[in-house]
Design a protein around this motif. Structure first.
Motif, PDB file in Angstrom:
ATOM      1  N   TYR A 144      -5.711 -20.154  -6.684  1.00  0.00           N
ATOM      2  CA  TYR A 144      -4.635 -20.369  -5.728  1.00  0.00           C
ATOM      3  C   TYR A 144      -4.828 -21.699  -5.012  1.00  0.00           C
ATOM      4  N   HIS A 145      -3.784 -22.131  -4.335  1.00  0.00           N
ATOM      5  CA  HIS A 145      -3.831 -23.386  -3.594  1.00  0.00           C
ATOM      6  C   HIS A 145      -3.046 -23.215  -2.305  1.00  0.00           C
ATOM      7  N   ASP A 146      -3.683 -23.498  -1.171  1.00  0.00           N
ATOM      8  CA  ASP A 146      -3.004 -23.320   0.117  1.00  0.00           C
ATOM      9  C   ASP A 146      -2.657 -24.634   0.788  1.00  0.00           C
ATOM     10  N   GLY A 147      -2.773 -25.751   0.043  1.00  0.00           N
ATOM     11  CA  GLY A 147      -2.420 -27.053   0.605  1.00  0.00           C
ATOM     12  C   GLY A 147      -1.133 -27.566   0.004  1.00  0.00           C
ATOM     13  N   PRO A 148      -0.627 -28.711   0.483  1.00  0.00           N
ATOM     14  CA  PRO A 148       0.627 -29.256  -0.035  1.00  0.00           C
ATOM     15  C   PRO A 148       0.526 -29.704  -1.477  1.00  0.00           C
ATOM     16  N   GLY A 149      -0.632 -30.341  -1.862  1.00  0.00           N
ATOM     17  CA  GLY A 149      -0.861 -30.742  -3.238  1.00  0.00           C
ATOM     18  C   GLY A 149       0.241 -31.615  -3.803  1.00  0.00           C
ATOM     19  N   THR A 150       0.490 -31.447  -5.097  1.00  0.00           N
ATOM     20  CA  THR A 150       1.531 -32.179  -5.794  1.00  0.00           C
ATOM     21  C   THR A 150       2.402 -31.185  -6.529  1.00  0.00           C
ATOM     22  N   ALA A 151       3.395 -31.677  -7.212  1.00  0.00           N
ATOM     23  CA  ALA A 151       4.316 -30.792  -7.899  1.00  0.00           C
ATOM     24  C   ALA A 151       3.594 -29.964  -8.953  1.00  0.00           C
ATOM     25  N   GLU A 152       4.045 -28.720  -9.124  1.00  0.00           N
ATOM     26  CA  GLU A 152       3.406 -27.843 -10.089  1.00  0.00           C
ATOM     27  C   GLU A 152       3.508 -28.438 -11.486  1.00  0.00           C
ATOM     28  N   GLY A 153       2.355 -28.433 -12.182  1.00  0.00           N
ATOM     29  CA  GLY A 153       2.322 -28.975 -13.532  1.00  0.00           C
ATOM     30  C   GLY A 153       2.137 -30.473 -13.574  1.00  0.00           C
ATOM     31  N   ALA A 154       2.083 -31.124 -12.415  1.00  0.00           N
ATOM     32  CA  ALA A 154       1.935 -32.580 -12.397  1.00  0.00           C
ATOM     33  C   ALA A 154       0.571 -32.969 -12.933  1.00  0.00           C
ATOM     34  N   PRO A 155       0.461 -34.106 -13.629  1.00  0.00           N
ATOM     35  CA  PRO A 155      -0.822 -34.551 -14.158  1.00  0.00           C
ATOM     36  C   PRO A 155      -1.718 -35.045 -13.038  1.00  0.00           C
ATOM     37  N   PRO A 156      -2.990 -35.282 -13.327  1.00  0.00           N
ATOM     38  CA  PRO A 156      -3.895 -35.790 -12.310  1.00  0.00           C
ATOM     39  C   PRO A 156      -3.397 -37.105 -11.723  1.00  0.00           C
ATOM     40  N   VAL A 157      -3.785 -37.349 -10.466  1.00  0.00           N
ATOM     41  CA  VAL A 157      -3.410 -38.595  -9.815  1.00  0.00           C
ATOM     42  C   VAL A 157      -4.081 -39.753 -10.539  1.00  0.00           C
ATOM     43  N   VAL A 158      -3.322 -40.738 -10.947  1.00  0.00           N
ATOM     44  CA  VAL A 158      -3.863 -41.895 -11.667  1.00  0.00           C
ATOM     45  C   VAL A 158      -3.508 -43.151 -10.895  1.00  0.00           C
ATOM     46  N   GLY A 159      -4.512 -43.810 -10.357  1.00  0.00           N
ATOM     47  CA  GLY A 159      -4.314 -45.035  -9.614  1.00  0.00           C
ATOM     48  C   GLY A 159      -4.739 -46.238 -10.434  1.00  0.00           C
ATOM     49  N   PRO A 160      -4.637 -47.430  -9.874  1.00  0.00           N
ATOM     50  CA  PRO A 160      -4.975 -48.644 -10.617  1.00  0.00           C
ATOM     51  C   PRO A 160      -6.409 -48.672 -11.117  1.00  0.00           C
ATOM     52  N   VAL A 161      -7.329 -47.964 -10.433  1.00  0.00           N
ATOM     53  CA  VAL A 161      -8.730 -48.035 -10.820  1.00  0.00           C
ATOM     54  C   VAL A 161      -9.101 -46.995 -11.865  1.00  0.00           C
ATOM     55  N   GLU A 162      -8.245 -46.034 -12.136  1.00  0.00           N
ATOM     56  CA  GLU A 162      -8.661 -44.907 -12.947  1.00  0.00           C
ATOM     57  C   GLU A 162      -8.891 -45.213 -14.420  1.00  0.00           C
ATOM     58  N   PRO A 163      -8.183 -46.165 -15.053  1.00  0.00           N
ATOM     59  CA  PRO A 163      -8.598 -46.521 -16.409  1.00  0.00           C
ATOM     60  C   PRO A 163     -10.045 -46.988 -16.466  1.00  0.00           C
ATOM     61  N   LEU A 164     -10.482 -47.760 -15.475  1.00  0.00           N
ATOM     62  CA  LEU A 164     -11.879 -48.172 -15.396  1.00  0.00           C
ATOM     63  C   LEU A 164     -12.770 -46.964 -15.194  1.00  0.00           C
ATOM     64  N   LEU A 165     -12.325 -46.000 -14.365  1.00  0.00           N
ATOM     65  CA  LEU A 165     -13.101 -44.787 -14.120  1.00  0.00           C
ATOM     66  C   LEU A 165     -13.289 -44.003 -15.406  1.00  0.00           C
ATOM     67  N   VAL A 166     -12.232 -43.905 -16.205  1.00  0.00           N
ATOM     68  CA  VAL A 166     -12.331 -43.194 -17.479  1.00  0.00           C
ATOM     69  C   VAL A 166     -13.330 -43.893 -18.397  1.00  0.00           C
ATOM     70  N   CYS A 167     -13.311 -45.225 -18.403  1.00  0.00           N
ATOM     71  CA  CYS A 167     -14.256 -45.975 -19.228  1.00  0.00           C
ATOM     72  C   CYS A 167     -15.689 -45.739 -18.777  1.00  0.00           C
ATOM     73  N   LEU A 168     -15.914 -45.746 -17.461  1.00  0.00           N
ATOM     74  CA  LEU A 168     -17.250 -45.497 -16.937  1.00  0.00           C
ATOM     75  C   LEU A 168     -17.711 -44.092 -17.298  1.00  0.00           C
ATOM     76  N   ALA A 169     -16.807 -43.126 -17.172  1.00  0.00           N
ATOM     77  CA  ALA A 169     -17.162 -41.752 -17.510  1.00  0.00           C
ATOM     78  C   ALA A 169     -17.504 -41.624 -18.976  1.00  0.00           C
ATOM     79  N   GLU A 170     -16.806 -42.385 -19.825  1.00  0.00           N
ATOM     80  CA  GLU A 170     -17.091 -42.342 -21.256  1.00  0.00           C
ATOM     81  C   GLU A 170     -18.481 -42.888 -21.533  1.00  0.00           C
ATOM     82  N   VAL A 171     -18.856 -43.958 -20.832  1.00  0.00           N
ATOM     83  CA  VAL A 171     -20.176 -44.544 -21.019  1.00  0.00           C
ATOM     84  C   VAL A 171     -21.263 -43.573 -20.574  1.00  0.00           C
ATOM     85  N   LEU A 172     -21.019 -42.870 -19.448  1.00  0.00           N
ATOM     86  CA  LEU A 172     -22.011 -41.942 -18.920  1.00  0.00           C
ATOM     87  C   LEU A 172     -22.047 -40.645 -19.704  1.00  0.00           C
TER      88      LEU A 172
END
Length: 202
Positions: A144-172
């Motif tokens: 369950y979720h009791d906060g405002p959150g985002t629209a149901e079914g919405a994908p994860p929040v992706v900001g300008p830095v997140e492609p780099l984050l995905v690359c770092l996670a892949e390396v780790l």
């Protein structure tokens, strides 16, 4: 003794320094929200991993020092995913890759709940073991979720830095395989997945 000290410094770089780059990327992606709890939890994890690595380091007798430290670091993080309490935290980078952004984090308890990126209590601790790419997935699993959150079914929040984050996670998490994701960073940098499943920028 001096050899052990040098190896200990290398161990700190491998066990704390390199993974900390991923934590910094997550903090930037969170845009200053809920970063304290997230950072403290992983700082504790890195410290425990370093202490465990020191024990292994004392048992290893070969040289060079950096290679001995690397072997100890790999051994520690190879065991971490199956260790009690910290397994979920070590799996987090894989789910960043799988979802193509920061995932929804679920926590178990009497009333299982979840948080979404950007909320004040978004964090990954020993009590968070389930990760979802959307709120719809989390609700379908009984969270369950009791906060405002985002629209149901919405994908994860992706900001300008997140492609780099995905690359770092892949390396780790070099053994992880995930669905392709791509994005564009700030300025002239473009981060993307190559056909072979790797990270590239141009």
């Amino acid at each position: 003794m001096r050899s052990f000290q040098r190896a200990s410094a290398w161990l700190a770089a491998f066990v704390i320094g390199v993974p900390a780059l991923g934590v910094v990327a997550v903090i930037v992606a969170l845009r200053g929200r809920s970063w304290v709890l997230f950072a403290v939890a992983y700082l504790v994890l890195f410290t425990l991993a370093y202490l465990a690595g020191l024990i292994l380091l004392a048992l290893l007798r070969f040289r060079p020092d950096w290679l001995r430290a690397l072997v100890a670091a790999v051994a520690v993080y190879a065991l971490a995913p199956v260790a009690p309490l910290v397994g979920g935290m070590t799996h987090y980078p894989y789910h960043v890759i799988r979802c193509g952004g920061l995932p929804v984090v679920g926590s178990d308890g009497a009333a299982p709940g979840y948080t979404v990126p950007g909320e004040e209590d978004y964090a990954v601790t020993p009590f968070h073991k389930r990760f979802f790419c959307t709120q719809k997935e989390a609700r379908a699993a009984g969270y369950y979720h009791d906060g405002p959150g985002t629209a149901e079914g919405a994908p994860p929040v992706v900001g300008p830095v997140e492609p780099l984050l995905v690359c770092l996670a892949e390396v780790l998490s070099p053994g992880s395989r995930a669905a392709p994701a791509s994005g564009t960073g700030g300025g002239a940098w473009t981060w993307s997945w190559t056909r072979s499943g790797g990270c590239a920028h141009g």
